[in-house]
Design a protein around this motif. Structure first.
Motif, PDB file in Angstrom:
ATOM      1  N   THR A  77       9.061  28.483 -13.885  1.00 22.94           N
ATOM      2  CA  THR A  77       8.727  29.842 -13.393  1.00 22.94           C
ATOM      3  C   THR A  77       7.344  30.299 -13.312  1.00 22.94           C
ATOM      4  O   THR A  77       6.628  30.571 -12.398  1.00 22.94           O
ATOM      5  CB  THR A  77       9.826  31.079 -14.252  1.00 22.94           C
ATOM      6  OG1 THR A  77      11.157  30.662 -14.066  1.00 22.94           O
ATOM      7  CG2 THR A  77       9.545  32.255 -13.330  1.00 22.94           C
ATOM      8  N   GLY A  78       6.644  29.909 -14.577  1.00 27.03           N
ATOM      9  CA  GLY A  78       5.298  30.115 -14.632  1.00 27.03           C
ATOM     10  C   GLY A  78       4.472  29.064 -13.651  1.00 27.03           C
ATOM     11  O   GLY A  78       3.392  29.774 -13.136  1.00 27.03           O
ATOM     12  N   TRP A  79       4.948  28.077 -13.224  1.00 27.70           N
ATOM     13  CA  TRP A  79       4.057  27.148 -12.526  1.00 27.70           C
ATOM     14  C   TRP A  79       4.254  27.849 -11.192  1.00 27.70           C
ATOM     15  O   TRP A  79       3.253  28.089 -10.345  1.00 27.70           O
ATOM     16  CB  TRP A  79       4.801  25.804 -12.389  1.00 27.70           C
ATOM     17  CG  TRP A  79       4.200  24.702 -11.715  1.00 27.70           C
ATOM     18  CD1 TRP A  79       3.005  24.091 -12.154  1.00 27.70           C
ATOM     19  CD2 TRP A  79       4.237  24.586 -10.328  1.00 27.70           C
ATOM     20  NE1 TRP A  79       2.475  23.122 -10.951  1.00 27.70           N
ATOM     21  CE2 TRP A  79       3.184  23.303  -9.977  1.00 27.70           C
ATOM     22  CE3 TRP A  79       5.067  24.965  -9.244  1.00 27.70           C
ATOM     23  CZ2 TRP A  79       3.084  22.804  -8.616  1.00 27.70           C
ATOM     24  CZ3 TRP A  79       5.003  24.393  -7.957  1.00 27.70           C
ATOM     25  CH2 TRP A  79       4.091  23.417  -7.687  1.00 27.70           C
ATOM     26  N   PHE A  80       5.424  28.331 -10.572  1.00 29.11           N
ATOM     27  CA  PHE A  80       5.545  29.016  -9.311  1.00 29.11           C
ATOM     28  C   PHE A  80       4.647  30.076  -9.284  1.00 29.11           C
ATOM     29  O   PHE A  80       4.158  30.535  -8.100  1.00 29.11           O
ATOM     30  CB  PHE A  80       7.032  29.270  -9.093  1.00 29.11           C
ATOM     31  CG  PHE A  80       7.732  27.836  -8.395  1.00 29.11           C
ATOM     32  CD1 PHE A  80       7.175  27.405  -7.307  1.00 29.11           C
ATOM     33  CD2 PHE A  80       8.685  27.366  -9.261  1.00 29.11           C
ATOM     34  CE1 PHE A  80       7.975  26.202  -6.458  1.00 29.11           C
ATOM     35  CE2 PHE A  80       9.372  26.280  -8.705  1.00 29.11           C
ATOM     36  CZ  PHE A  80       8.779  25.679  -7.356  1.00 29.11           C
ATOM     37  N   SER A  81       4.699  31.045 -10.209  1.00 33.22           N
ATOM     38  CA  SER A  81       4.310  32.329 -10.263  1.00 33.22           C
ATOM     39  C   SER A  81       2.470  32.105 -10.324  1.00 33.22           C
ATOM     40  O   SER A  81       1.909  32.904  -9.694  1.00 33.22           O
ATOM     41  CB  SER A  81       4.350  32.973 -11.705  1.00 33.22           C
ATOM     42  OG  SER A  81       5.728  33.366 -11.845  1.00 33.22           O
ATOM     43  N   GLU A  82       2.042  31.113 -10.734  1.00 38.97           N
ATOM     44  CA  GLU A  82       0.529  30.632 -10.819  1.00 38.97           C
ATOM     45  C   GLU A  82       0.080  30.456  -9.244  1.00 38.97           C
ATOM     46  O   GLU A  82      -0.926  30.106  -8.819  1.00 38.97           O
ATOM     47  CB  GLU A  82       0.318  29.951 -11.709  1.00 38.97           C
ATOM     48  CG  GLU A  82       0.256  30.493 -13.183  1.00 38.97           C
ATOM     49  CD  GLU A  82      -0.507  29.395 -14.359  1.00 38.97           C
ATOM     50  OE1 GLU A  82      -1.065  28.486 -13.812  1.00 38.97           O
ATOM     51  OE2 GLU A  82      -0.282  29.829 -15.486  1.00 38.97           O
ATOM     52  N   ARG A  83       1.206  30.064  -8.381  1.00 41.54           N
ATOM     53  CA  ARG A  83       1.041  29.711  -7.220  1.00 41.54           C
ATOM     54  C   ARG A  83       1.163  30.819  -6.264  1.00 41.54           C
ATOM     55  O   ARG A  83       1.447  30.700  -5.013  1.00 41.54           O
ATOM     56  CB  ARG A  83       1.637  28.526  -6.639  1.00 41.54           C
ATOM     57  CG  ARG A  83       1.035  27.046  -7.208  1.00 41.54           C
ATOM     58  CD  ARG A  83       1.600  26.052  -7.628  1.00 41.54           C
ATOM     59  NE  ARG A  83       0.998  25.105  -8.296  1.00 41.54           N
ATOM     60  CZ  ARG A  83       0.563  25.009  -9.452  1.00 41.54           C
ATOM     61  NH1 ARG A  83       0.988  26.099 -10.456  1.00 41.54           N
ATOM     62  NH2 ARG A  83      -0.213  23.952  -9.931  1.00 41.54           N
ATOM     63  N   GLY A  84       1.317  32.202  -6.517  1.00 40.59           N
ATOM     64  CA  GLY A  84       1.484  33.247  -5.864  1.00 40.59           C
ATOM     65  C   GLY A  84       2.791  33.726  -5.844  1.00 40.59           C
ATOM     66  O   GLY A  84       3.284  34.698  -5.107  1.00 40.59           O
TER      67      GLY A  84
END
Length: 204
Positions: free
Chosen positions: A124-131
Motif C-alpha cells: 500500500t505504501g509503495w502505491f501511495s508513494e506513486r500518487g
C-alpha cells in the motif's frame, strides 16, 4: 499540467513527509521515525482491542489501520512501523488482540495474518508513494491488494502451517472476514485521499 501527472511523478511523497518533512539529518531523522512509528504502534494496539472473537482468528480493525499506515507513511516507514508493532508484541506487551503479548500470536493461528501486515503495508505504501493516495479508486485497488495479501498469507498458514486443510482454513480464516474487509477497504480509500487533500492544502 495534466490531472493524472501526479501518478507518475517520481517526487511524489507520502502524507507523513508533507506533514512532517524529513529535512534534517542525524538524530532528528531518527527521532521523527521513532515518534511516527510509536504513534502507529499505539493505533495498532488500540485497533486490536476492538475485536469480535472467533474460533481461530479474531475480527479486528487492524487491517484498516495497517493499510492506512502504509498509505500515510509510505512503504519504508509504514513497513518499519508494522515490524516495530510485531517486535513490541513479541517482547510481551499486550498489543495483540485478546489482549495478549508474547510469541504465541506470532507462531499460532494468527501468525500468517500478522506476517501479512508487513507485506500489506509495504504494498500500500509503495502505491501511495506513486500518487495512488490522491485517488479513491486507485487507493481502493491498492488496499484491496493489501487485504488479499493478508488473507492469502493467513489462509496458507492456517491450511498448511496449522494443518487445518484448505477447506477449513477458507471457512475460518477467509470467509468470515470478506464483508468486513470490503467495508474497511472502502473506508480507508475514502479517508486517505481526503486527508491527502487537507494536508496538501495546509502545508504546501
Amino acid at each position: 499540467m495534466p490531472a493524472d501527472s501526479s501518478f507518475s511523478n517520481a517526487r511524489h511523497v507520502s502524507i507523513a513527509d508533507v506533514w512532517w518533512p524529513a529535512r534534517r539529518k542525524g538524530f532528528a531523522v531518527v527521532r521523527r521515525a521513532i515518534v511516527l512509528a510509536a504513534f502507529g504502534v499505539a493505533l495498532l494496539a488500540v485497533s486490536a482491542k476492538i475485536n469480535l472473537p472467533l474460533p481461530y482468528v479474531p475480527m479486528t480493525l487492524q487491517t484498516l489501520v495497517v493499510l492506512m499506515i502504509g498509505a500515510v507513511y509510505g512503504w519504508r516507514l509504514g513497513t518499519l512501523t508494522i515490524i516495530a508493532y510485531l517486535a513490541v508484541g513479541a517482547l510481551g506487551l499486550p498489543v495483540f488482540a485478546g489482549p495478549v503479548g508474547g510469541l504465541k500470536p506470532l507462531t499460532g493461528a494468527t501468525a500468517g495474518f500478522l506476517s501479512g501486515f508487513v507485506v500489506a503495508a509495504f504494498v500500500t505504501g509503495w502505491f501511495s508513494e506513486r500518487g495512488w493516495d490522491r485517488s479513491m479508486v486507485r487507493l481502493f485497488v491498492a488496499m484491496a491488494i493489501g487485504h488479499i495479501v493478508i488473507m492469502a498469507m493467513g489462509f496458507v498458514w492456517l491450511a498448511y502451517g496449522m494443518k487445518l486443510g484448505a477447506e477449513k482454513a477458507w471457512l475460518v480464516g477467509v470467509m468470515p472476514f470478506l464483508a468486513g474487509a470490503l467495508v474497511k477497504n472502502t473506508l480507508g480509500a475514502i479517508l486517505v485521499p481526503v486527508l491527502r487533500g487537507m494536508v496538501d492544502r495546509r502545508y504546501r
